[in-house]
Write a protein that holds these residues in place. Structure first.
Motif, mmCIF file in Angstrom:
data_model
loop_
_atom_site.group_PDB
_atom_site.id
_atom_site.type_symbol
_atom_site.label_atom_id
_atom_site.label_comp_id
_atom_site.label_asym_id
_atom_site.label_seq_id
_atom_site.Cartn_x
_atom_site.Cartn_y
_atom_site.Cartn_z
ATOM 1 N N LYS A 137 -4.753 -3.320 -1.983
ATOM 2 C CA LYS A 137 -5.294 -2.727 -1.407
ATOM 3 C C LYS A 137 -6.855 -2.917 -1.325
ATOM 4 O O LYS A 137 -8.062 -2.251 -0.025
ATOM 5 N N ASN A 165 -6.196 2.398 -6.243
ATOM 6 C CA ASN A 165 -5.845 0.553 -6.158
ATOM 7 C C ASN A 165 -6.958 0.696 -4.973
ATOM 8 O O ASN A 165 -8.033 0.266 -4.678
ATOM 9 N N SER A 268 7.173 -2.935 -1.760
ATOM 10 C CA SER A 268 7.017 -1.737 -2.484
ATOM 11 C C SER A 268 6.459 -1.317 -1.384
ATOM 12 O O SER A 268 5.651 -1.347 -0.165
ATOM 13 N N GLY A 270 4.242 2.591 -0.791
ATOM 14 C CA GLY A 270 3.524 3.417 -0.460
ATOM 15 C C GLY A 270 2.459 4.616 0.687
ATOM 16 O O GLY A 270 3.315 5.789 0.823
ATOM 17 N N THR A 271 2.415 3.922 1.113
ATOM 18 C CA THR A 271 1.762 4.073 2.224
ATOM 19 C C THR A 271 2.367 3.843 3.618
ATOM 20 O O THR A 271 2.330 3.934 5.181
ATOM 21 N N SER A 272 3.005 2.965 3.023
ATOM 22 C CA SER A 272 4.210 1.555 3.571
ATOM 23 C C SER A 272 3.374 0.646 5.654
ATOM 24 O O SER A 272 3.713 -0.168 5.857
ATOM 25 N N GLY A 273 1.816 0.111 4.202
ATOM 26 C CA GLY A 273 1.335 -0.611 5.074
ATOM 27 C C GLY A 273 1.434 -1.471 5.228
ATOM 28 O O GLY A 273 2.085 -2.303 6.463
ATOM 29 N N HIS A 274 1.788 -2.692 3.626
ATOM 30 C CA HIS A 274 2.003 -3.476 4.012
ATOM 31 C C HIS A 274 3.446 -4.087 4.365
ATOM 32 O O HIS A 274 3.956 -5.267 4.989
ATOM 33 N N GLY A 305 1.493 3.716 -7.418
ATOM 34 C CA GLY A 305 1.174 3.478 -6.085
ATOM 35 C C GLY A 305 2.070 3.362 -5.158
ATOM 36 O O GLY A 305 2.502 3.283 -3.741
ATOM 37 N N ILE A 306 3.693 3.844 -5.658
ATOM 38 C CA ILE A 306 4.820 4.241 -4.504
ATOM 39 C C ILE A 306 5.614 5.458 -4.321
ATOM 40 O O ILE A 306 5.226 5.946 -5.656
ATOM 41 N N SER A 350 4.433 -1.578 -9.555
ATOM 42 C CA SER A 350 4.872 -2.003 -8.274
ATOM 43 C C SER A 350 5.808 -3.432 -7.740
ATOM 44 O O SER A 350 6.425 -3.342 -7.814
ATOM 45 N N PRO A 377 2.237 -5.907 -5.173
ATOM 46 C CA PRO A 377 1.439 -5.420 -4.836
ATOM 47 C C PRO A 377 -0.694 -5.808 -6.051
ATOM 48 O O PRO A 377 -1.243 -5.786 -5.613
ATOM 49 N N ASP A 378 -0.280 -5.532 -7.230
ATOM 50 C CA ASP A 378 -1.594 -5.285 -8.487
ATOM 51 C C ASP A 378 -0.681 -6.621 -9.463
ATOM 52 O O ASP A 378 -0.239 -6.602 -9.669
ATOM 53 N N TYR A 383 -2.291 -0.894 -16.345
ATOM 54 C CA TYR A 383 -0.901 0.221 -16.735
ATOM 55 C C TYR A 383 -0.061 -0.301 -18.254
ATOM 56 O O TYR A 383 0.635 0.204 -19.053
#
Ligand code: PLP
Length: 398
Positions: A137, A165, A268, A270-274, A305-306, A350, A377-378, A383
């Motif tokens: 992010k 993120n 994965s 979330g927004t589906s951006g990547h 995040g997802i 994620s 992603p991270d 976590y």
């Protein structure tokens, strides 16, 4: 004759509908070049502004240009400075923490022992190697803020809905660029996020909801009321674009340099951006020969995040994955532990979900010999609460 002209030297930036832009980008990526150059007329009229803008947004340094009556000529993307933005400082010296972000790319691509087996080779793209949120992010926070400033000028106050993120990335942008941030988090997210966001100087507001998308309208209303900017990662095309221009392109360069011909890429959502940008890039470039699998939480499960496809995502409409894999939170944590205990890196939940989804695809017989990419992603440090709860549950149950 077609000549290559530095892209900044021609024409102001134009607003082009995303759909038209994507069609032109798809054609450029599919042919891996431009066969209809930009046409310059004597009176400086530009034809094929869509090509110019598509190349600009894809990060080309040059654009093929011809005068009105000259012949068309095919110009490969590689000749247009397409990869030039991705040149890290070899000795890791940076003039600012902002450069540490965008001049440090590509993030690493590493072969994993934990998921590779026999002739199945699995390569992980480690987005934790971004400096602010230690996540994918950072790219989005940087690019959304940058694009906003370029188009509308300074940001003074920013409000955003986030699962942590994007919030960390934007709070970091605020620290560097000099704006204040108020970040709205769902109640379901780990407490550690408040501490990290406050450390970055942000104000944190918790909403009694389990998903970020459930209160984006409220954040928008608050922002309008208080004269704050709401970049809205869920709708902002800079989110999709930054992954097209950098994340996907980096992966392409890395795969080329290592001779990897990926059979599938697992991401994965979330927004589906990547995932959407990676799908768009590779499906077009490789004529649909690479499969893409999206990873979502199983029904009723929360993985930070997802979220599930049916909760609605903007870019997935243009870039359908080949399959969607459900993963429970425990399976995601087991994925984290599998990677940690064989490869020695503690990735985020994620990422664990992606690792676990890959295993499921192997078990279903979908995966055969060859190379595969997983996008992580991270990092896992955010976590510890979930990991602790998992360990405690396991002790109680055993
Ligand atoms: N994983 C984590 C930890 C995230 O924070 C996010 C997004 O916030 C994602 C995955 C999903 O990424 P995207 O929004 O690009 O779909």
């Amino acid at each position: 004759m077609v000549v290559l002209v530095p892209i900044e030297d021609i024409g102001p930036k134009k607003r082009i509908e995303l759909k038209d832009l994507l069609d032109t980008m798809a054609s450029i990526l599919g042919k891996w070049g431009v066969d209809k150059p930009v046409v310059l007329r004597e009176n400086e009229v530009i034809e094929r502004e869509d090509v110019l803008e598509a190349l600009r947004r894809l990060g080309a340094r040059y654009v093929p240009v011809k005068r009105e009556d000259e012949q068309d000529y095919f110009t490969p993307l590689d000749h247009l400075g397409f990869y030039d933005e991705i040149k890290p400082s070899p000795l890791r010296v940076f003039n600012s923490t902002l450069e540490l972000l965008y001049k440090n790319w590509p993030t690493p691509l590493v072969r994993l022992n934990s998921l590779s087996k026999g002739r199945i080779r699995v390569w992980a793209k480690l987005e934790a190697y971004n400096p602010f949120s230690n996540s994918v992010k950072d790219r989005v926070g940087w690019y959304m803020a940058k694009r906003y400033v370029e188009e509308y000028g300074e940001i003074k106050k920013l409000y955003e809905a986030t699962s942590t993120n994007t919030g960390m990335a934007l709070a970091a942008m605020g620290a560097i660029m000099g704006f204040s941030s108020r970040l709205y988090l769902p109640a379901s997210i780990q407490k550690a996020s408040d501490v990290l966001l406050k450390a970055l100087g942000a104000e944190v507001v918790r909403k009694p909801k389990s998903l970020t998308v459930e209160f984006i309208d409220e954040v928008q209303t608050d922002a309008e009321r208080d004269g704050a900017v709401n970049l809205n990662q869920f709708e902002n095309d800079a989110n999709f674009e930054v992954h097209l221009r950098y994340t996907a392109k980096e992966l392409d360069l890395q795969m080329q340099s290592a001779g990897i011909r990926a059979k599938a890429i697992i991401c994965s959502i979330g927004t589906s951006g990547h995932m959407s940008a990676i799908t768009f890039y590779f499906k077009n470039k490789l004529c649909n020969t690479v499969k893409i699998y999206a990873v979502q939480p199983a029904p009723g499960e929360a993985i930070p995040g997802i979220r599930r496809v049916e909760t609605g995502m903007k870019w997935i409409r243009w870039t359908k994955p080949d399959g969607v894999v459900d993963v429970t939170r425990d399976e995601a944590i087991e994925g984290v532990l599998r990677v940690a205990r064989r490869d020695g890196i503690v990735v985020g939940l994620s990422s664990g979900a992606v690792a676990s989804a890959f295993q499921k695809l192997v078990e279903e017989g979908v995966i055969d010999d060859g190379d595969y990419i997983v996008v992580f992603p991270d990092h896992g440090f955010k976590y510890v609460e979930q990991l602790q709860a998992y360990f405690e549950k396991r002790v109680c149950n055993s």
